[in-house]
Write a protein that holds these residues in place. Structure first.
Motif, PDB file in Angstrom:
ATOM      1  N   THR A 232      46.162  40.784  31.877  1.00  0.00           N
ATOM      2  CA  THR A 232      46.363  39.352  32.060  1.00  0.00           C
ATOM      3  C   THR A 232      45.879  38.558  30.858  1.00  0.00           C
ATOM      4  N   VAL A 259      49.645  43.056  40.243  1.00  0.00           N
ATOM      5  CA  VAL A 259      48.827  41.973  40.790  1.00  0.00           C
ATOM      6  C   VAL A 259      49.699  40.758  41.088  1.00  0.00           C
ATOM      7  N   LEU A 260      50.518  40.359  40.121  1.00  0.00           N
ATOM      8  CA  LEU A 260      51.331  39.154  40.271  1.00  0.00           C
ATOM      9  C   LEU A 260      52.437  39.306  41.313  1.00  0.00           C
ATOM     10  N   THR A 265      46.869  41.115  46.624  1.00  0.00           N
ATOM     11  CA  THR A 265      46.822  39.669  46.834  1.00  0.00           C
ATOM     12  C   THR A 265      45.460  39.088  46.508  1.00  0.00           C
ATOM     13  N   CYS A 268      44.891  38.815  42.752  1.00  0.00           N
ATOM     14  CA  CYS A 268      45.666  37.720  42.176  1.00  0.00           C
ATOM     15  C   CYS A 268      45.004  36.378  42.485  1.00  0.00           C
ATOM     16  N   TYR A 272      44.206  34.251  39.334  1.00  0.00           N
ATOM     17  CA  TYR A 272      45.189  33.195  39.088  1.00  0.00           C
ATOM     18  C   TYR A 272      45.044  31.995  40.024  1.00  0.00           C
ATOM     19  N   ALA A 286      56.136  35.829  40.123  1.00  0.00           N
ATOM     20  CA  ALA A 286      55.113  36.110  39.115  1.00  0.00           C
ATOM     21  C   ALA A 286      55.126  35.049  38.017  1.00  0.00           C
TER      22      ALA A 286
END
Length: 574
Positions: A232, A259-260, A265, A268, A272, A286
């Motif tokens: 990331t 992840v995205l 979950t 992420c 994010y 994503a």
């Protein structure tokens, strides 16, 4: 690196030229066993680089599958140089026109004649300074022409330095490139590769620093920032938006697609700030999660994000966006962020934006929380359970004007050499098609739709004909031939396919092989709306018939493991 294919005549010139030496078999105590260390070289674009250090014991991360990413980056940065120069020229002309209007309004009280005024304006234009009531240089930033050699670029995680040397050799108008890596051995390799590719003027400045520390130490210093980490790019976003100039370009790669796309979950959410839901449109999801995170990172510093291009491949997404100093644009985020109610069984979804934009005549626009029109606890299509996911970015992913500039660049002789030129053009054509439905944020999986209705899939052209007969628009995705977007409600999509199934069944049992109270059964049992009679004349899809979906270029094409220490097979006495 072990040479598994070469059977080992190291006196052969082709092999000998790539080896540090001279290890030979003259000494019986030294047995090479066909595992001698090589210094591997890579050719890409207009450059040749070393992939390993002199001893062959260290190789920074390099993935040949990312050549498409690098080709796109080279062309996109060149297009950005033209794009931003054109924007600033238009802005300059607009400011000059306003200045002339103000000067004209005071002409009766001004002792300067028209000729003197025209001469004065020309002098002001040459100096690049606005006088009187026109904007000053402090609030009007002008960028240099793309051929003036005034653009600065940084590649903060340079590894082999491949991106940096490609930008040096393949772009015009570059003043300086900062190639950075935290590993001293990678820094040494970047120096070698820069010299190999003719950096005689020292345009590549090589540094050994933590990537975020480098960016934080040079606020508003770069026109272009390339973030290409393993995984990331989130930890670098804050420093990147602060290090970019006003209207600067940031290119960010995210390779943590598991992840995205909703496999993890909770991971992420802490990375994010968004909860994905694993579904058929996960790649689109994503990109919208990444842009949501990027925009929130930038807005903390009163900086707005303008997406120019958002591209997804099989195992990564690449985001290209401009950063603008604009608190006013930051307030618009309330109408660009929101969540999705998604059915757990079928593909019904409901978009819930956080706020909305209101403009009343010439008054300043206002933003307010959007009135909530209710959320179904059960899916209106199949009676399944609903799940809430997000937040997401609910605004265009691409800038159509920028894509057209990029397309024109790729069609010139200057960029014919790019290995993936045709493939990039095909992707851009697909993006232009999708831009017609920029308000439709997620697509539908055609195979899943037909599976939901327990039916075979009609041709896409037949489906497109049915959609068109109802007054809607359908566009096929550029990244997956099975995904399409359509500007009609989810219920209408299912009603359209139900109608087609009934027309084709010719009185047969629609519920054959379906159990009662399953979601498929519930979809088919619902009645169609009154006067719902689409026609299914075949209509071709898309603006162009140019190839859009390409096979993988070679075996084992995909993500690679992290860079790591290579084990020496022999000790080389240099």
């Amino acid at each position: 690196i072990k040479d598994k294919e070469d059977t080992g005549d190291i006196s052969n010139k082709k092999n000998k030229s790539n080896r540090i030496g001279p290890p030979t078999t003259d000494d019986p105590d030294k047995k090479l066993d066909n595992k001698e260390i090589k210094v591997k070289e890579v050719s890409e674009g207009k450059v040749n680089i070393r992939q390993t250090n002199d001893s062959g014991s260290f190789s920074p991360f390099y993935n040949p599958s990312q050549e498409l990413n690098r080709d796109l980056s080279v062309a996109a940065i060149a297009a950005y140089f033209d794009y931003i120069t054109d924007i600033n020229l238009k802005s300059k002309k607009g400011n000059k026109a306003k200045s002339n209007e103000v000067n004209d309004s005071h002409s009766n009280n001004n002792s300067i004649s028209n000729k003197e005024k025209k001469s004065s304006d020309m002098e002001v234009e040459e100096k690049g300074i606005k006088e009187g009531t026109a904007p000053t240089s402090s609030n009007t930033e002008t960028k240099p022409d793309s051929n003036s050699g005034e653009f600065t670029i940084t590649d903060v995680m340079s590894a082999t330095g491949l991106r940096a040397v490609r930008y040096l050799r393949e772009l015009k108008g570059v003043k300086k490139i900062v190639a950075n890596d935290i590993d001293a051995r990678a820094v040494d390799l970047i120096k070698i590769n820069a010299e190999m590719n003719g950096d005689t003027e020292g345009k590549i400045e090589i540094t050994k620093q933590d990537a975020a520390a480098l960016l934080y130490s040079q606020m508003k210093s770069f026109d272009v920032i390339d973030l290409d980490p393993y995984g990331t790019a989130v930890p670098l976003l804050d420093s990147a938006v602060l290090s970019a100039k006003n209207n600067g370009l940031i290119l960010a790669t995210f390779t943590d697609m598991q992840v995205l796309c909703g496999n993890y979950t909770e991971t992420c959410y802490y990375k994010y700030g968004s909860m994905p839901y694993k579904t058929s449109y996960c790649h689109e999801m994503a990109k919208r999660i990444a842009l949501y995170t990027i925009s929130t990172s930038a807005s903390k510093y009163k900086k707005a994000v303008v997406p120019l291009l958002s591209y997804n491949a099989e195992f990564y997404i690449r985001m290209l966006f401009m950063v603008k100093d604009s608190p006013e644009m930051c307030t618009e985020n309330i109408s660009k962020h929101g969540q999705v109610l998604q059915c757990r069984s079928c593909q019904y979804r409901k978009i819930i934006k956080y706020g909305q934009y209101e403009s009343k005549g010439e008054k300043k626009a206002k933003f307010r929380l959007k009135n909530f029109d209710g959320a179904p606890s059960r899916c209106p299509v199949c009676e399944g359970f609903m799940v809430l996911s997000g937040p997401y970015w609910f605004a265009p992913l691409h800038n159509e004007d920028f894509i057209k500039v990029l397309m024109s660049k790729l069609q010139t002789e200057e960029f014919e050499y790019l290995r993936y030129n045709k493939r990039i053009q095909a992707v851009l054509n697909g993006m232009l098609d999708e831009s017609e439905l920029s308000e439709e944020y997620f697509g539908y999986d055609y195979s899943k739709l037909c599976s939901d209705l327990n039916m075979g899939a009609p041709k896409f052209s037949v489906l497109n004909g049915g959609v068109t007969s109802l007054g809607y628009k359908l566009v096929q995705s550029y990244y997956d031939p099975n995904i399409f977007k359509v500007n009609c409600p989810s219920e209408t999509v299912y009603d359209l396919l139900k109608y087609y199934k009934k027309e084709q069944s010719k009185g047969e049992n629609l519920f054959k092989n379906l159990k009662e109270n399953t979601y498929r059964y519930n979809i088919l049992k619902k009645d169609l709306p009154e006067n719902f009679k689409p026609t299914f004349t075949e209509i071709d899809i898309g603006k162009t018939r140019a190839p859009r979906y390409f096979p993988n270029p070679f075996k084992n094409w995909g993500p690679k493991g992290r860079a790591k220490e290579l084990k020496k097979d022999i000790e080389v006495d240099k």
